[in-house]
Design a protein around this motif. Structure first.
Motif, PDB file in Angstrom:
ATOM      1  N   VAL A  42       0.834  -1.200   0.000  1.00 28.87           N
ATOM      2  CA  VAL A  42       0.000   0.000   0.000  1.00 28.87           C
ATOM      3  C   VAL A  42       0.871   1.253   0.000  1.00 28.87           C
ATOM      4  O   VAL A  42       0.578   2.236  -0.688  1.00 28.87           O
ATOM      5  CB  VAL A  42      -0.946  -0.004   1.218  1.00 28.87           C
ATOM      6  CG1 VAL A  42      -1.677   1.323   1.340  1.00 28.87           C
ATOM      7  CG2 VAL A  42      -1.946  -1.146   1.117  1.00 28.87           C
ATOM      8  N   GLN A  43       1.970   1.208   0.756  1.00 25.26           N
ATOM      9  CA  GLN A  43       2.863   2.361   0.866  1.00 25.26           C
ATOM     10  C   GLN A  43       3.447   2.749  -0.483  1.00 25.26           C
ATOM     11  O   GLN A  43       3.561   3.933  -0.800  1.00 25.26           O
ATOM     12  CB  GLN A  43       3.996   2.032   1.853  1.00 25.26           C
ATOM     13  CG  GLN A  43       4.999   3.150   2.074  1.00 25.26           C
ATOM     14  CD  GLN A  43       4.587   4.067   3.213  1.00 25.26           C
ATOM     15  OE1 GLN A  43       3.496   3.935   3.749  1.00 25.26           O
ATOM     16  NE2 GLN A  43       5.450   4.992   3.572  1.00 25.26           N
ATOM     17  N   VAL A  44       3.823   1.757  -1.291  1.00 27.44           N
ATOM     18  CA  VAL A  44       4.419   2.053  -2.603  1.00 27.44           C
ATOM     19  C   VAL A  44       3.361   2.072  -3.693  1.00 27.44           C
ATOM     20  O   VAL A  44       3.686   2.106  -4.887  1.00 27.44           O
ATOM     21  CB  VAL A  44       5.519   1.022  -2.947  1.00 27.44           C
ATOM     22  CG1 VAL A  44       6.632   1.068  -1.932  1.00 27.44           C
ATOM     23  CG2 VAL A  44       4.937  -0.399  -3.033  1.00 27.44           C
ATOM     24  N   ARG A  45       2.088   2.038  -3.267  1.00 27.85           N
ATOM     25  CA  ARG A  45       0.951   2.185  -4.178  1.00 27.85           C
ATOM     26  C   ARG A  45       0.908   1.094  -5.242  1.00 27.85           C
ATOM     27  O   ARG A  45       0.748   1.368  -6.431  1.00 27.85           O
ATOM     28  CB  ARG A  45       0.949   3.575  -4.827  1.00 27.85           C
ATOM     29  CG  ARG A  45       0.901   4.698  -3.805  1.00 27.85           C
ATOM     30  CD  ARG A  45       0.703   6.057  -4.448  1.00 27.85           C
ATOM     31  NE  ARG A  45       0.707   7.099  -3.447  1.00 27.85           N
ATOM     32  CZ  ARG A  45      -0.339   7.434  -2.681  1.00 27.85           C
ATOM     33  NH1 ARG A  45      -1.464   6.768  -2.831  1.00 27.85           N
ATOM     34  NH2 ARG A  45      -0.259   8.401  -1.791  1.00 27.85           N
ATOM     35  N   THR A  46       1.083  -0.148  -4.813  1.00 21.42           N
ATOM     36  CA  THR A  46       0.905  -1.282  -5.718  1.00 21.42           C
ATOM     37  C   THR A  46      -0.104  -2.238  -5.108  1.00 21.42           C
ATOM     38  O   THR A  46      -0.127  -2.443  -3.896  1.00 21.42           O
ATOM     39  CB  THR A  46       2.229  -2.040  -5.939  1.00 21.42           C
ATOM     40  OG1 THR A  46       2.695  -2.554  -4.683  1.00 21.42           O
ATOM     41  CG2 THR A  46       3.281  -1.135  -6.540  1.00 21.42           C
ATOM     42  N   GLY A  47      -0.928  -2.827  -5.925  1.00 14.27           N
ATOM     43  CA  GLY A  47      -1.868  -3.821  -5.430  1.00 14.27           C
ATOM     44  C   GLY A  47      -3.226  -3.289  -5.054  1.00 14.27           C
ATOM     45  O   GLY A  47      -4.204  -4.017  -5.039  1.00 14.27           O
ATOM     46  N   GLY A  48      -3.353  -1.981  -4.740  1.00 13.09           N
ATOM     47  CA  GLY A  48      -4.638  -1.379  -4.424  1.00 13.09           C
ATOM     48  C   GLY A  48      -5.384  -2.108  -3.335  1.00 13.09           C
ATOM     49  O   GLY A  48      -4.868  -2.392  -2.252  1.00 13.09           O
ATOM     50  N   PRO A 446     -14.405   3.291  -1.175  1.00  9.59           N
ATOM     51  CA  PRO A 446     -14.639   2.117  -2.035  1.00  9.59           C
ATOM     52  C   PRO A 446     -13.513   1.087  -1.953  1.00  9.59           C
ATOM     53  O   PRO A 446     -13.756  -0.122  -1.899  1.00  9.59           O
ATOM     54  CB  PRO A 446     -14.746   2.719  -3.443  1.00  9.59           C
ATOM     55  CG  PRO A 446     -15.148   4.137  -3.209  1.00  9.59           C
ATOM     56  CD  PRO A 446     -14.462   4.545  -1.958  1.00  9.59           C
ATOM     57  N   GLU A 447     -12.270   1.585  -1.918  1.00  9.04           N
ATOM     58  CA  GLU A 447     -11.130   0.686  -1.815  1.00  9.04           C
ATOM     59  C   GLU A 447     -11.144  -0.061  -0.487  1.00  9.04           C
ATOM     60  O   GLU A 447     -10.849  -1.256  -0.422  1.00  9.04           O
ATOM     61  CB  GLU A 447      -9.830   1.481  -1.952  1.00  9.04           C
ATOM     62  CG  GLU A 447      -8.569   0.641  -1.890  1.00  9.04           C
ATOM     63  CD  GLU A 447      -7.311   1.481  -1.953  1.00  9.04           C
ATOM     64  OE1 GLU A 447      -6.216   0.907  -1.809  1.00  9.04           O
ATOM     65  OE2 GLU A 447      -7.414   2.707  -2.139  1.00  9.04           O
ATOM     66  N   LEU A 448     -11.532   0.655   0.590  1.00  7.57           N
ATOM     67  CA  LEU A 448     -11.583   0.022   1.901  1.00  7.57           C
ATOM     68  C   LEU A 448     -12.652  -1.064   1.954  1.00  7.57           C
ATOM     69  O   LEU A 448     -12.433  -2.130   2.543  1.00  7.57           O
ATOM     70  CB  LEU A 448     -11.866   1.078   2.977  1.00  7.57           C
ATOM     71  CG  LEU A 448     -10.668   1.888   3.470  1.00  7.57           C
ATOM     72  CD1 LEU A 448     -11.128   3.019   4.366  1.00  7.57           C
ATOM     73  CD2 LEU A 448      -9.701   0.986   4.217  1.00  7.57           C
ATOM     74  N   VAL A 449     -13.814  -0.798   1.349  1.00  6.34           N
ATOM     75  CA  VAL A 449     -14.883  -1.796   1.341  1.00  6.34           C
ATOM     76  C   VAL A 449     -14.411  -3.069   0.647  1.00  6.34           C
ATOM     77  O   VAL A 449     -14.572  -4.187   1.158  1.00  6.34           O
ATOM     78  CB  VAL A 449     -16.142  -1.239   0.664  1.00  6.34           C
ATOM     79  CG1 VAL A 449     -17.184  -2.342   0.481  1.00  6.34           C
ATOM     80  CG2 VAL A 449     -16.731  -0.096   1.486  1.00  6.34           C
ATOM     81  N   ALA A 450     -13.802  -2.902  -0.537  1.00  8.70           N
ATOM     82  CA  ALA A 450     -13.288  -4.064  -1.269  1.00  8.70           C
ATOM     83  C   ALA A 450     -12.198  -4.769  -0.469  1.00  8.70           C
ATOM     84  O   ALA A 450     -12.142  -6.005  -0.418  1.00  8.70           O
ATOM     85  CB  ALA A 450     -12.748  -3.627  -2.629  1.00  8.70           C
ATOM     86  N   ALA A 451     -11.345  -3.988   0.193  1.00  8.31           N
ATOM     87  CA  ALA A 451     -10.257  -4.578   0.972  1.00  8.31           C
ATOM     88  C   ALA A 451     -10.794  -5.380   2.150  1.00  8.31           C
ATOM     89  O   ALA A 451     -10.285  -6.461   2.464  1.00  8.31           O
ATOM     90  CB  ALA A 451      -9.319  -3.480   1.467  1.00  8.31           C
ATOM     91  N   TYR A 452     -11.812  -4.861   2.811  1.00  6.01           N
ATOM     92  CA  TYR A 452     -12.381  -5.603   3.931  1.00  6.01           C
ATOM     93  C   TYR A 452     -13.042  -6.896   3.473  1.00  6.01           C
ATOM     94  O   TYR A 452     -13.011  -7.914   4.182  1.00  6.01           O
ATOM     95  CB  TYR A 452     -13.374  -4.734   4.703  1.00  6.01           C
ATOM     96  CG  TYR A 452     -12.727  -3.963   5.832  1.00  6.01           C
ATOM     97  CD1 TYR A 452     -12.379  -4.600   7.017  1.00  6.01           C
ATOM     98  CD2 TYR A 452     -12.436  -2.606   5.717  1.00  6.01           C
ATOM     99  CE1 TYR A 452     -11.778  -3.910   8.056  1.00  6.01           C
ATOM    100  CE2 TYR A 452     -11.836  -1.901   6.741  1.00  6.01           C
ATOM    101  CZ  TYR A 452     -11.504  -2.563   7.914  1.00  6.01           C
ATOM    102  OH  TYR A 452     -10.885  -1.875   8.934  1.00  6.01           O
ATOM    103  N   VAL A 453     -13.655  -6.893   2.296  1.00  3.90           N
ATOM    104  CA  VAL A 453     -14.229  -8.126   1.760  1.00  3.90           C
ATOM    105  C   VAL A 453     -13.126  -9.165   1.565  1.00  3.90           C
ATOM    106  O   VAL A 453     -13.262 -10.333   1.955  1.00  3.90           O
ATOM    107  CB  VAL A 453     -14.965  -7.859   0.437  1.00  3.90           C
ATOM    108  CG1 VAL A 453     -15.358  -9.171  -0.238  1.00  3.90           C
ATOM    109  CG2 VAL A 453     -16.197  -7.000   0.681  1.00  3.90           C
ATOM    110  N   VAL A 454     -11.989  -8.735   0.962  1.00  4.41           N
ATOM    111  CA  VAL A 454     -10.856  -9.639   0.765  1.00  4.41           C
ATOM    112  C   VAL A 454     -10.322 -10.122   2.106  1.00  4.41           C
ATOM    113  O   VAL A 454     -10.078 -11.324   2.318  1.00  4.41           O
ATOM    114  CB  VAL A 454      -9.744  -8.937  -0.044  1.00  4.41           C
ATOM    115  CG1 VAL A 454      -8.498  -9.814  -0.102  1.00  4.41           C
ATOM    116  CG2 VAL A 454     -10.231  -8.615  -1.449  1.00  4.41           C
ATOM    117  N   GLY A 455     -10.125  -9.190   3.025  1.00  7.64           N
ATOM    118  CA  GLY A 455      -9.557  -9.542   4.323  1.00  7.64           C
ATOM    119  C   GLY A 455     -10.431 -10.485   5.114  1.00  7.64           C
ATOM    120  O   GLY A 455      -9.947 -11.474   5.690  1.00  7.64           O
TER     121      GLY A 455
END
Length: 476
Positions: A42-48, A446-455
């Motif tokens: 996330v820090q280097v802005r890869t993977g979203g 939106p990114e957080l919602v998708a990330a929480y689904v993955v997590g």
């Protein structure tokens, strides 16, 4: 292929090298690795969203395995080794959950430039590069910290020449030193309160909030808590035989903790009341002990301010944190409600009034707890936990790591039962309440919602694997 069947350990069993608790340990270690790797991506802005989801899954795995360890009779030495393994990946993680360490670096630069960080904000006294890394709330705000931490900030800047990577590394090293003091102090406080060492270590030291915010987030609360808790231990251990030099050393350690963050002063009320009881009790001895604690705190403050060269600007900056309206603080909730109904001016006025009411309640609550301690109604460790709880719940600002002010002493004194379970659940919830992003994430919903689904999906899969491991393990 042979199937080995074994039972989930009971509360009195000790984990063995071949048992399920080791699987839980390494699953937690894998969670810390995943959190670190995802945070760097996330820090280097890869993977979203995938990278952020991996970081959230790593955090969830650690919380899950921590909760499972609470059901085992883990040996204290085993728990300490597990803590070391879980901390190891976080030592090389980017700052997690908060950007406060960048404020430390900028404030250190202000001090290194010969200015008072308690009076001059980073925007005025630090370089443009340092200011750009600071959270937007704190760029125009002077440091709210005490003279001891201002000295630490300046020393780190002078040693590293302003290099941010080296600066973060040294601040994290300082936080780890504070954590080592906590690891030393909590079991000793538990012994004083008659609580098992392993349960105190599990709820207190191994708490995910410790991992996230003292190690990963590099917060100076680690140094404050380490000095406060170790000072409390040293002072209380000196009382049975009235070893005055040892007692004084404990008071000085607590005073130094307060020169990082002021709430550590509460521990002086605890050890001062304990001294009054040791000398025979009564209001005269209580007042005399209280005056001695005030004098000791003032002497430590003056010596620290003069020796570090930071001066006394920190006294004027004590109210700085309350300039930000914390949505987690219950005292701010009436103001938010009033603001939504009647407008922002009414809401802010309500917040100010509620904060004053909260302060009055804190003072009344602290007086009541001290009175009970003086009468022998509560132990010294419980007294510290209760007073810190009042400060956290009724204070003007709450951050997830502030809970540790109360959780650590409570972990050392609460017996197994309902209240210990409630504290553990609260810690687990707060450990997952904020995503592992350093900074403002308002524009990334939106990114957080998708990330929480993955997590959540990854953690659910891991939970199924661990549940299956409770029944059988395939062995060659």
């Amino acid at each position: 292929m042979q199937t080995v069947t074994y039972r989930w350990p009971t509360a009195v069993e000790t984990p063995t090298a071949a048992g399920t608790p080791d699987l839980v340990r390494w699953t937690g270690f894998g969670g810390a690795l995943l959190l670190t790797a995802g945070a760097w991506a996330v820090q280097v802005r890869t993977g979203g969203a995938v990278a952020l989801g991996a970081a959230i899954a790593g955090a969830g795995l650690v919380v899950l395995t921590w909760a499972l360890l609470g059901r085992t009779g883990a040996d204290p030495h085993w728990l300490r080794r597990t803590l070391a393994w879980w901390c190891a990946p976080l030592l090389v993680a980017p700052p997690l959950f908060s950007m406060d360490v960048y404020s430390y670096l900028a404030q250190g630069e202000v001090a290194a430039n010969g200015l008072d960080p308690n009076a001059v904000s980073p925007a005025v006294g630090a370089s443009a590069e340092a200011v750009a890394r600071v959270g937007v709330y704190w760029r125009e705000t002077p440091s709210p910290y005490g003279p001891l931490f201002s000295t630490v900030e300046r020393a780190i800047t002078e040693i590293t020449g302003g290099n941010p990577a080296l600066g973060i590394g040294l601040h994290r090293f300082t936080a780890v030193l504070g954590l080592l003091l906590v690891v030393w102090a909590v079991p000793k406080l538990a012994a004083m309160a008659g609580v098992e060492e392993r349960t105190a270590l599990w709820l207190g030291v191994m708490n995910p909030l410790v991992l996230w915010h003292l190690v990963g987030g590099v917060h100076n609360d680690a140094l404050m808590l380490g000095l406060m808790l170790s000072g409390t231990v040293v002072a209380l251990q000196a009382l049975p035989e009235l070893k005055w030099w040892q007692y004084t050393a404990g008071v000085v350690l607590i005073g130094l903790g307060a020169q990082v963050k002021l709430p550590a002063l509460v521990a002086l009320a605890v050890v001062g009341t304990a001294l009054a009881r040791r000398l025979g009790g009564g209001w005269f001895r209580f007042v005399a002990s209280g005056c001695a604690m005030v004098v000791a705190a003032a002497v430590v403050a003056v010596v620290t301010s003069l020796a570090g060269g930071s001066g006394f600007g920190w006294v004027r900056a004590l109210g700085t944190p309350s300039k930000v309206n914390s949505w987690m603080a219950p005292t701010n909730w009436p103001g938010y409600l009033a603001g939504a109904v009647f407008g922002p001016e009414t809401g802010q006025a309500m917040i100010s009034s509620a904060r004053i009411a909260g302060l009055v309640l804190i003072l009344c609550g602290v007086a009541a707890v001290v009175h009970r301690q003086l009468r022998g109604g509560v132990s010294e460790v419980m007294s510290l936990g209760l007073m810190m709880s009042l400060i956290v719940v009724l204070g003007p600002v709450i951050q997830p790591w502030y809970l540790l002010w109360a959780v650590l002493p409570l972990a050392a004194c609460l017996p197994v039962g309902t209240w210990r379970t409630r504290v553990a659940v609260l810690a687990g919830v707060f450990a997952l309440l904020v995503p592992p992003l350093a900074g403002n994430f308002a524009g990334r919903v939106p990114e957080l919602v998708a990330a929480y689904v993955v997590g959540i999906g990854l953690v659910a899969g891991a939970h199924l694997v661990l549940r299956r491991a409770r029944v059988s393990v395939a062995a060659a």
